[in-house]
Design a protein around this motif. Structure first.
Motif, PDB file in Angstrom:
ATOM      1  N   ALA A  69      50.558  -1.551  48.742  1.00 31.01           N
ATOM      2  CA  ALA A  69      50.052  -0.227  48.369  1.00 31.01           C
ATOM      3  C   ALA A  69      48.530  -0.258  48.278  1.00 31.01           C
ATOM      4  O   ALA A  69      47.964  -1.198  47.720  1.00 31.01           O
ATOM      5  CB  ALA A  69      50.632   0.216  47.040  1.00 31.01           C
ATOM      6  N   GLU A  70      47.902   0.752  48.847  1.00 28.25           N
ATOM      7  CA  GLU A  70      46.469   0.978  48.637  1.00 28.25           C
ATOM      8  C   GLU A  70      46.377   1.847  47.394  1.00 28.25           C
ATOM      9  O   GLU A  70      46.787   3.000  47.411  1.00 28.25           O
ATOM     10  CB  GLU A  70      45.856   1.703  49.842  1.00 28.25           C
ATOM     11  CG  GLU A  70      45.759   0.864  51.096  1.00 28.25           C
ATOM     12  CD  GLU A  70      44.603  -0.126  51.064  1.00 28.25           C
ATOM     13  OE1 GLU A  70      43.621   0.095  50.335  1.00 28.25           O
ATOM     14  OE2 GLU A  70      44.694  -1.126  51.785  1.00 28.25           O
ATOM     15  N   VAL A  71      45.880   1.287  46.306  1.00 29.06           N
ATOM     16  CA  VAL A  71      45.907   1.997  45.031  1.00 29.06           C
ATOM     17  C   VAL A  71      44.527   2.420  44.540  1.00 29.06           C
ATOM     18  O   VAL A  71      44.403   2.951  43.452  1.00 29.06           O
ATOM     19  CB  VAL A  71      46.616   1.154  43.939  1.00 29.06           C
ATOM     20  CG1 VAL A  71      48.084   1.020  44.255  1.00 29.06           C
ATOM     21  CG2 VAL A  71      45.969  -0.201  43.783  1.00 29.06           C
ATOM     22  N   SER A 100      46.691  -6.598  32.323  1.00 26.62           N
ATOM     23  CA  SER A 100      47.710  -5.661  31.838  1.00 26.62           C
ATOM     24  C   SER A 100      48.461  -5.022  33.003  1.00 26.62           C
ATOM     25  O   SER A 100      49.684  -4.849  32.941  1.00 26.62           O
ATOM     26  CB  SER A 100      47.058  -4.573  30.988  1.00 26.62           C
ATOM     27  OG  SER A 100      46.459  -5.131  29.856  1.00 26.62           O
ATOM     28  N   PHE A 101      47.733  -4.682  34.076  1.00 33.31           N
ATOM     29  CA  PHE A 101      48.364  -4.123  35.269  1.00 33.31           C
ATOM     30  C   PHE A 101      49.398  -5.100  35.822  1.00 33.31           C
ATOM     31  O   PHE A 101      50.544  -4.732  36.090  1.00 33.31           O
ATOM     32  CB  PHE A 101      47.292  -3.812  36.329  1.00 33.31           C
ATOM     33  CG  PHE A 101      47.853  -3.430  37.669  1.00 33.31           C
ATOM     34  CD1 PHE A 101      48.402  -2.170  37.886  1.00 33.31           C
ATOM     35  CD2 PHE A 101      47.828  -4.318  38.730  1.00 33.31           C
ATOM     36  CE1 PHE A 101      48.920  -1.817  39.123  1.00 33.31           C
ATOM     37  CE2 PHE A 101      48.336  -3.980  39.967  1.00 33.31           C
ATOM     38  CZ  PHE A 101      48.883  -2.720  40.162  1.00 33.31           C
ATOM     39  N   GLU A 159      57.000  -6.615  34.943  1.00 33.58           N
ATOM     40  CA  GLU A 159      58.182  -6.065  34.274  1.00 33.58           C
ATOM     41  C   GLU A 159      58.955  -5.133  35.209  1.00 33.58           C
ATOM     42  O   GLU A 159      60.188  -5.177  35.251  1.00 33.58           O
ATOM     43  CB  GLU A 159      57.770  -5.307  33.016  1.00 33.58           C
ATOM     44  CG  GLU A 159      57.335  -6.206  31.879  1.00 33.58           C
ATOM     45  CD  GLU A 159      56.921  -5.418  30.649  1.00 33.58           C
ATOM     46  OE1 GLU A 159      57.390  -4.276  30.486  1.00 33.58           O
ATOM     47  OE2 GLU A 159      56.146  -5.961  29.850  1.00 33.58           O
ATOM     48  N   LEU A 160      58.230  -4.286  35.957  1.00 38.34           N
ATOM     49  CA  LEU A 160      58.895  -3.406  36.935  1.00 38.34           C
ATOM     50  C   LEU A 160      59.615  -4.220  38.005  1.00 38.34           C
ATOM     51  O   LEU A 160      60.720  -3.883  38.424  1.00 38.34           O
ATOM     52  CB  LEU A 160      57.875  -2.479  37.602  1.00 38.34           C
ATOM     53  CG  LEU A 160      57.294  -1.357  36.771  1.00 38.34           C
ATOM     54  CD1 LEU A 160      56.195  -0.648  37.545  1.00 38.34           C
ATOM     55  CD2 LEU A 160      58.383  -0.380  36.381  1.00 38.34           C
ATOM     56  N   LEU A 198      50.407   2.951  37.121  1.00 39.03           N
ATOM     57  CA  LEU A 198      49.801   1.820  36.398  1.00 39.03           C
ATOM     58  C   LEU A 198      48.413   1.501  36.942  1.00 39.03           C
ATOM     59  O   LEU A 198      47.499   1.163  36.191  1.00 39.03           O
ATOM     60  CB  LEU A 198      50.704   0.589  36.492  1.00 39.03           C
ATOM     61  CG  LEU A 198      51.996   0.644  35.699  1.00 39.03           C
ATOM     62  CD1 LEU A 198      52.885  -0.546  36.036  1.00 39.03           C
ATOM     63  CD2 LEU A 198      51.711   0.702  34.201  1.00 39.03           C
ATOM     64  N   ALA A 199      48.239   1.621  38.257  1.00 37.46           N
ATOM     65  CA  ALA A 199      46.931   1.372  38.861  1.00 37.46           C
ATOM     66  C   ALA A 199      45.913   2.393  38.359  1.00 37.46           C
ATOM     67  O   ALA A 199      44.768   2.039  38.046  1.00 37.46           O
ATOM     68  CB  ALA A 199      47.030   1.417  40.388  1.00 37.46           C
TER      69      ALA A 199
END
Length: 135
Positions: free
Chosen positions: A20-22, A94-95, A101-102, A130-131
Motif C-alpha cells: 500500500a502507498e500510504v 505504534s503503527f 495485531e491486524l 492507522l497510517a
C-alpha cells in the motif's frame, strides 16, 4: 508537500503479501515502482539483522536519499516494511504494532491461507487509517 510512505508485508518466503502507498504525497507510477525496488533491496539487510537481535522493531535499516526503510519482524519471520520520510519513531513503532495485531487477526481467519496475498478490503481500510493516525 505531503509525506511519502510505502508499506509492504513480506512473507517468510520473500513473497509480498500486501502492499500500500500510504503517504499523502502525490503518487506517480514510477515513484511507486522505485519504492517497491528500495524495499525489496532492503530485504537482504533485514534478513541479516533479524538473526543478530531479538528486537522485533528494527528501526531504520536502510536509507535512500531522504527516504528511510523501517522494519518490524514478527515471530514467524514475516517482515512489515515501511519506506518513509518521517522522523517520528514512536509513531512508526505504534503503527507497526497495531498492523501486527491486524495481521494476527487475518492469520486467525480459517479461510486465509498463510503466505497468500491479503485481499481483504477491511484490512486495507484499517491499515490506511492507522497510517493516517501515526505517520
Amino acid at each position: 508537500m505531503g509525506s511519502t510512505a510505502c508499506f509492504i508485508i513480506v512473507s517468510r518466503n520473500d513473497i509480498p503479501i500486501y502492499e500500500a502507498e500510504v503517504g499523502s504525497a502525490i503518487k506517480k507510477e514510477e515513484a511507486t515502482h522505485q519504492h517497491q525496488f528500495i524495499l525489496h533491496a532492503a530485504l537482504d539487510i533485514v534478513q541479516d539483522l533479524a538473526w543478530t537481535t531479538s528486537a522485533m522493531f528494527l528501526k531504520a535499516v536502510d536509507r535512500f536519499n531522504d527516504l528511510v526503510v523501517s522494519v518490524y519482524v514478527t515471530a514467524g519471520h514475516t517482515r512489515l516494511m515501511l519506506l518513509h520520510d518521517s522522523r517520528n519513531e514512536d509513531g512508526i513503532r505504534s503503527f507497526f504494532q497495531e498492523v501486527h495485531e491486524l495481521y494476527i487477526k487475518i492469520l486467525l481467519n480459517p479461510l486465509y491461507l498463510p503466505g497468500s496475498r491479503i485481499t481483504s478490503s477491511h484490512f486495507d481500510t484499517k491499515v490506511r487509517a492507522l497510517a493516517r493516525k501515526y505517520l
